[in-house]
Design an enzyme around this catalytic site. Structure first.
Site, PDB file in Angstrom:
ATOM      1  N   GLY A  71      -7.104   0.975 -20.641  1.00 19.83           N
ATOM      2  CA  GLY A  71      -7.180   1.978 -21.679  1.00 19.83           C
ATOM      3  C   GLY A  71      -5.971   1.917 -22.598  1.00 19.83           C
ATOM      4  CD  GLN A  73      -4.774   2.575 -30.341  1.00 19.17           C
ATOM      5  OE1 GLN A  73      -4.604   1.542 -30.994  1.00 19.17           O
ATOM      6  NE2 GLN A  73      -5.667   3.486 -30.698  1.00 19.17           N
ATOM      7  CB  VAL A  74      -0.596  -2.495 -29.346  1.00 17.71           C
ATOM      8  CG1 VAL A  74       0.160  -1.602 -30.337  1.00 17.71           C
ATOM      9  CG2 VAL A  74       0.133  -3.815 -29.127  1.00 17.71           C
ATOM     10  CB  THR A  75       2.322  -1.175 -24.665  1.00 17.79           C
ATOM     11  OG1 THR A  75       3.649  -0.713 -24.365  1.00 17.79           O
ATOM     12  CG2 THR A  75       1.805  -2.009 -23.505  1.00 17.79           C
ATOM     13  CG  LEU A 138       1.072   6.253 -17.144  1.00 19.81           C
ATOM     14  CD1 LEU A 138       2.508   6.517 -17.562  1.00 19.81           C
ATOM     15  CD2 LEU A 138       0.438   7.539 -16.633  1.00 19.81           C
ATOM     16  N   GLY A 139      -1.276   2.846 -18.751  1.00 21.37           N
ATOM     17  CA  GLY A 139      -2.541   2.286 -19.199  1.00 21.37           C
ATOM     18  C   GLY A 139      -3.339   1.856 -17.991  1.00 21.37           C
ATOM     19  CB  CYS A 168       1.160   4.244 -27.128  1.00 21.49           C
ATOM     20  SG  CYS A 168       2.112   3.571 -25.750  1.00 21.49           S
TER      21      CYS A 168
END
Length: 215
Positions: A71, A73-75, A138-139, A168
Site C-alpha cells: 500500500g 505511495q513512493v518512498t 509504513l507500507g 508518501c
C-alpha cells in the site's frame, strides 16, 4: 496469546530479491507456519506503492525506481535505514489491518521513547513523526489474512534522496532520523530494542533468532 516471533537479521540486501522472497514465503505458508520478521538495510532505491502516482517522483536521478505491491505511495530506502518486514498471520493474531498499523505505530513510538525522543502518529498519514517531520514510514500488504512488507525507520542515513520525491505522496514533507535527535547510536542496538517492542505490542510471548538467510 501467540507464541514466539522469529527474527531474521539479514544485513544489507538488494531490494527486489528480498521482496520476491516475501511473496514466496506468504504464498507458501500454511495455518501452522510460524510468523517471521526480517530486519534489513537496502542499497539506495525508490519503491512506488499500489496507490503511487508518477507526479510524486520528482528527480529520481540514478536511483532505481521499483513498482511494488504494498500500500501507499513512493518512498526511499537506503543504507542506515532499518527496514522491517512483517510476515504475520493477522487472523491468528486476532486483529485487522487498521489495528495492525496502529500497533506498529505504537511499537515505533515506544522505541523512540526509549531514546528520549517524543514521537506521534497521525490519523490521515500512516507513519510516525517527530516535531512534524516523518521518521518512520509504513507500507503493508495483507493477502489471504497474511501480512508482508512493513516499516522503515530512518536511523542514521543520507536523507537527501527524499528531496527527489514527494515522500508518501506529500509535497514538501520534512523527513528526519533518529541520530539527529538522540546523537550517535549503534544500529544493532536500535534493531534489538525494536525487536523487544514488536514482541510486546503484537502480543507475542517471546522472540527467537532464526538462523540462515532467505530463499
Amino acid at each position: 496469546m501467540p507464541g514466539n516471533l522469529g527474527f531474521r537479521e539479514l544485513g544489507e540486501v538488494p531490494y527486489e530479491p528480498t521482496w520476491h522472497a516475501m511473496q514466496r514465503f506468504t504464498e507458501a505458508r500454511e495455518r501452522d507456519t510460524p510468523d517471521e520478521v526480517w530486519l534489513v538495510q537496502h542499497p539506495p532505491i525508490f519503491t512506488q506503492g499500489l496507490a503511487g502516482k508518477a507526479e510524486h517522483l520528482l528527480l529520481p536521478g540514478n536511483i532505481p525506481v521499483v513498482q511494488v505491491d504494498r500500500g501507499g505511495q513512493v518512498t526511499y530506502h537506503g543504507p542506515g535505514q532499518l527496514v522491517v518486514y512483517l510476515m504475520l498471520d493477522v487472523r491468528r493474531l486476532g486483529f485487522g489491518a487498521r489495528e495492525l498499523v496502529s500497533r506498529i505505530e505504537r511499537t515505533l513510538i515506544a522505541l523512540l521513547a526509549s531514546y528520549d525522543v517524543t514521537a506521534m502518529a497521525q490519523k490521515d498519514a500512516p507513519g510516525v513523526y517527530v516535531d512534524g517531520a516523518k521518521i518512520a514510514s509504513l507500507g503493508l500488504r495483507i493477502r489471504n489474512g497474511y501480512s508482508f512488507h512493513g516499516l522503515a525507520l530512518n536511523v542514521d542515513m543520507n536523507l537527501e534522496p527524499f528531496r527527489r520525491i514527494n515522500p508518501c505522496g506529500y509535497a514538501g514533507l520534512a523527513m528526519t532520523q533518529l541520530c539527529d535527535h538522540a546523537g550517535p547510536i549503534e544500529f544493532a542496538e536500535v534493531s534489538a530494542r525494536l525487536r523487544v517492542q514488536l514482541v510486546k505490542h503484537l502480543d507475542y510471548a517471546e522472540q527467537t533468532t532464526l538462523a540462515g538467510g532467505i530463499d
